[in-house]
Design a protein around this motif. Structure first.
Motif, mmCIF file in Angstrom:
data_model
loop_
_atom_site.group_PDB
_atom_site.id
_atom_site.type_symbol
_atom_site.label_atom_id
_atom_site.label_comp_id
_atom_site.label_asym_id
_atom_site.label_seq_id
_atom_site.Cartn_x
_atom_site.Cartn_y
_atom_site.Cartn_z
ATOM 1 N N VAL A 1 0.606 -1.617 0.807
ATOM 2 C CA VAL A 1 0.370 0.142 0.034
ATOM 3 C C VAL A 1 1.023 1.476 0.238
ATOM 4 C CG1 VAL A 1 -1.946 1.202 1.407
ATOM 5 C CG2 VAL A 1 -1.948 -0.765 0.824
ATOM 6 N N PRO A 2 1.962 1.679 0.939
ATOM 7 C CA PRO A 2 3.018 2.765 1.206
ATOM 8 C C PRO A 2 3.196 2.731 -0.578
ATOM 9 C CG PRO A 2 3.223 1.699 3.130
ATOM 10 C CD PRO A 2 2.802 0.484 2.119
ATOM 11 N N ALA A 3 3.680 2.367 -1.617
ATOM 12 C CA ALA A 3 3.994 2.429 -2.475
ATOM 13 C C ALA A 3 3.395 2.652 -3.277
ATOM 14 C CB ALA A 3 4.962 0.840 -2.956
ATOM 15 N N THR B 1 0.705 6.513 -6.854
ATOM 16 C CA THR B 1 -0.587 7.037 -7.153
ATOM 17 C C THR B 1 -0.164 8.453 -6.750
ATOM 18 O OG1 THR B 1 -1.701 5.847 -6.895
ATOM 19 C CG2 THR B 1 -2.900 8.182 -6.937
ATOM 20 N N THR B 2 0.641 9.019 -5.647
ATOM 21 C CA THR B 2 0.583 10.547 -5.382
ATOM 22 C C THR B 2 1.635 11.040 -6.585
ATOM 23 O OG1 THR B 2 1.018 10.214 -2.825
ATOM 24 C CG2 THR B 2 1.679 12.341 -3.567
ATOM 25 N N GLY B 3 2.308 10.859 -7.142
ATOM 26 C CA GLY B 3 3.617 11.162 -8.260
ATOM 27 C C GLY B 3 2.299 11.172 -9.507
ATOM 28 N N LYS B 4 1.517 10.677 -9.585
ATOM 29 C CA LYS B 4 0.610 10.213 -10.951
ATOM 30 C C LYS B 4 -0.266 11.988 -10.600
ATOM 31 C CE LYS B 4 1.084 7.096 -13.259
ATOM 32 N NZ LYS B 4 2.139 6.576 -14.407
ATOM 33 N N VAL B 5 -0.435 12.331 -9.801
ATOM 34 C CA VAL B 5 -1.443 13.477 -9.865
ATOM 35 C C VAL B 5 -0.712 14.478 -9.026
ATOM 36 C CG1 VAL B 5 -3.775 11.816 -9.246
ATOM 37 C CG2 VAL B 5 -1.887 12.898 -7.096
ATOM 38 N N ASN C 1 -6.702 -3.540 -1.061
ATOM 39 C CA ASN C 1 -5.829 -3.186 -1.008
ATOM 40 C C ASN C 1 -6.664 -2.593 -1.998
ATOM 41 O OD1 ASN C 1 -3.789 -4.538 -0.352
ATOM 42 N ND2 ASN C 1 -1.909 -3.742 -2.088
ATOM 43 N N GLN C 2 -7.208 -1.914 -3.099
ATOM 44 C CA GLN C 2 -8.207 -0.714 -3.339
ATOM 45 C C GLN C 2 -7.741 -0.193 -2.647
ATOM 46 O OE1 GLN C 2 -10.793 -2.688 -6.263
ATOM 47 N NE2 GLN C 2 -9.195 -4.003 -7.290
ATOM 48 N N ILE C 3 -9.218 -0.429 -1.564
ATOM 49 C CA ILE C 3 -9.848 0.208 -0.670
ATOM 50 C C ILE C 3 -8.409 1.211 0.369
ATOM 51 C CG2 ILE C 3 -11.177 0.753 1.185
ATOM 52 C CD1 ILE C 3 -12.924 -1.962 0.326
ATOM 53 N N LEU D 1 -8.327 5.255 0.371
ATOM 54 C CA LEU D 1 -8.417 5.854 1.770
ATOM 55 C C LEU D 1 -7.272 6.837 1.742
ATOM 56 C CD1 LEU D 1 -10.906 3.809 3.665
ATOM 57 C CD2 LEU D 1 -11.471 5.289 1.661
ATOM 58 N N ALA D 2 -6.030 5.949 1.786
ATOM 59 C CA ALA D 2 -4.934 6.725 1.976
ATOM 60 C C ALA D 2 -5.047 8.028 1.308
ATOM 61 C CB ALA D 2 -4.048 5.967 1.515
ATOM 62 N N VAL D 3 -4.870 7.912 0.271
ATOM 63 C CA VAL D 3 -4.176 8.719 -1.257
ATOM 64 C C VAL D 3 -5.296 9.665 -0.473
ATOM 65 C CG1 VAL D 3 -4.910 9.531 -2.949
ATOM 66 C CG2 VAL D 3 -3.832 7.518 -2.551
ATOM 67 N N ALA D 4 -6.879 9.447 -0.493
ATOM 68 C CA ALA D 4 -7.747 11.096 -0.036
ATOM 69 C C ALA D 4 -7.912 11.518 1.383
ATOM 70 C CB ALA D 4 -9.223 9.805 0.209
#
Length: 312
Positions: free
Chosen positions: A26-28, A33-37, A172-174, A178-181
């Motif tokens: 999940v952290p990776a 994802t953070t880099g993508k956005v 994993n998806q959830i 949630l972590a990204v949000a």
């Protein structure tokens, strides 16, 4: 019976171990994802401060907190579940919905550019509206406008987050979404809060009793912040056009191919390739915003409603 009970415990233990190993990723995935956005995060950070400009300084942090709270609720309770459900039942619907949001961003960006090019007309119109509402109503309208813009950007963020975890276990998806949000909301609005209060920090540093270097730094911050906020407003407008147009462009095979070809042609100079793509998207965004503005104008003539006071 005892052997059956212990066998059940073994099965549960094995399931927990598999789930834990899966969650280690999940952290990776969140970092990826953070880099993508990052472009959307820059847009969100640059756009939001303008919604508190001209309001009571004592209300700035409260307003930002209200926007952040609504943003987090939207991400956690609406956008994340919607992305998961659409991704499972109707993945074809995600792109068109995002394109509608992109068109809205282009419309907002075009309106800001138009107001910059015709400031006298816009100032008169805004002045007329300001005399007709209370500060509380103005604050409510600013918050509502900020949340509308944020929900488009948040939808794109959550859609990208979902695209990074398709094929992963549902846990994993959830967890990733949630972590990204939470992470992006705290990061964006924490930084926005720091930006809008920097002038107060500067005044505090410039007070008598602090050292000469500290006072000089404080006065420099106070003088620089109005200029910085002005620059940030231009950056936010450009980012709205860029992000909105790129969302639309990636949803149309022809324009997506043109963007790819443009980047490929300038691949030898990455900075130039990025700049060319941003300029192309911004111009395309202006064109889309112009068309949407005309459509909105026609709709308002048919169904006139209460006007909103635009953000400064």
């Amino acid at each position: 019976m005892p052997s059956g009970f212990f066998a059940l415990l073994d099965d549960i233990s094995a399931l927990v171990k598999v789930s834990a190993a899966s969650l280690d990723d999940v952290p990776a995935q969140v970092a990826k994802t953070t880099g993508k956005v990052s472009g959307i995060v820059i847009d969100d950070t640059a756009v939001t401060p303008k919604y508190v400009v001209g309001l009571d300084p004592s209300r700035e942090l409260s307003i930002i907190f209200r926007i952040a709270k609504k943003s987090l609720i939207n991400k956690l309770l609406i956008l994340s579940p919607a992305a998961l459900l659409l991704g499972y039942f109707a993945p074809w619907a995600i792109t068109p919905i995002l394109m509608v949001g992109g068109a809205y961003l282009c419309f907002e960006g075009y309106e800001k550019v138009h107001s910059m090019l015709s400031p006298h007309h816009e100032a008169e119109a805004e002045g007329d509206e300001l005399t007709a509402i209370t500060p509380e109503e103005l604050e409510q309208q600013r918050v509502a406008g900020a949340v509308r813009t944020d929900i488009i950007l948040s939808a794109e963020i959550m859609a990208i987050a979902y695209s990074q975890v398709t094929g992963q276990p549902i846990v994993n998806q959830i967890a990733v979404m949630l972590a990204v949000a939470v992470f992006i909301t705290v990061a964006v609005y924490g930084f926005v809060g720091l930006i809008v209060k920097m002038d107060d920090i500067g005044v505090h540093l410039a007070r008598e009793g602090n050292g000469p270097a500290t006072q000089k730094l404080g006065r420099g911050i106070v003088k620089f912040m109005p200029r910085f906020l002005s620059i940030l407003s231009y950056v936010g407008t450009a980012a709205m056009l860029w992000v909105g147009a790129e969302i639309i462009a990636h949803g149309i095979p022809f324009t997506a191919h043109l963007l790819h070809e443009l980047e490929h042609a300038l691949a030898g100079v990455p900075a130039l390739a990025w700049l060319a793509k941003v300029v192309a998207c911004a111009l395309f965004g202006l064109a889309v915003g112009f068309v949407v503005e005309k459509i909105v104008g026609l709709v308002k003539k048919v169904w006139p409603g209460k006007k909103e006071v635009p953000a400064a």
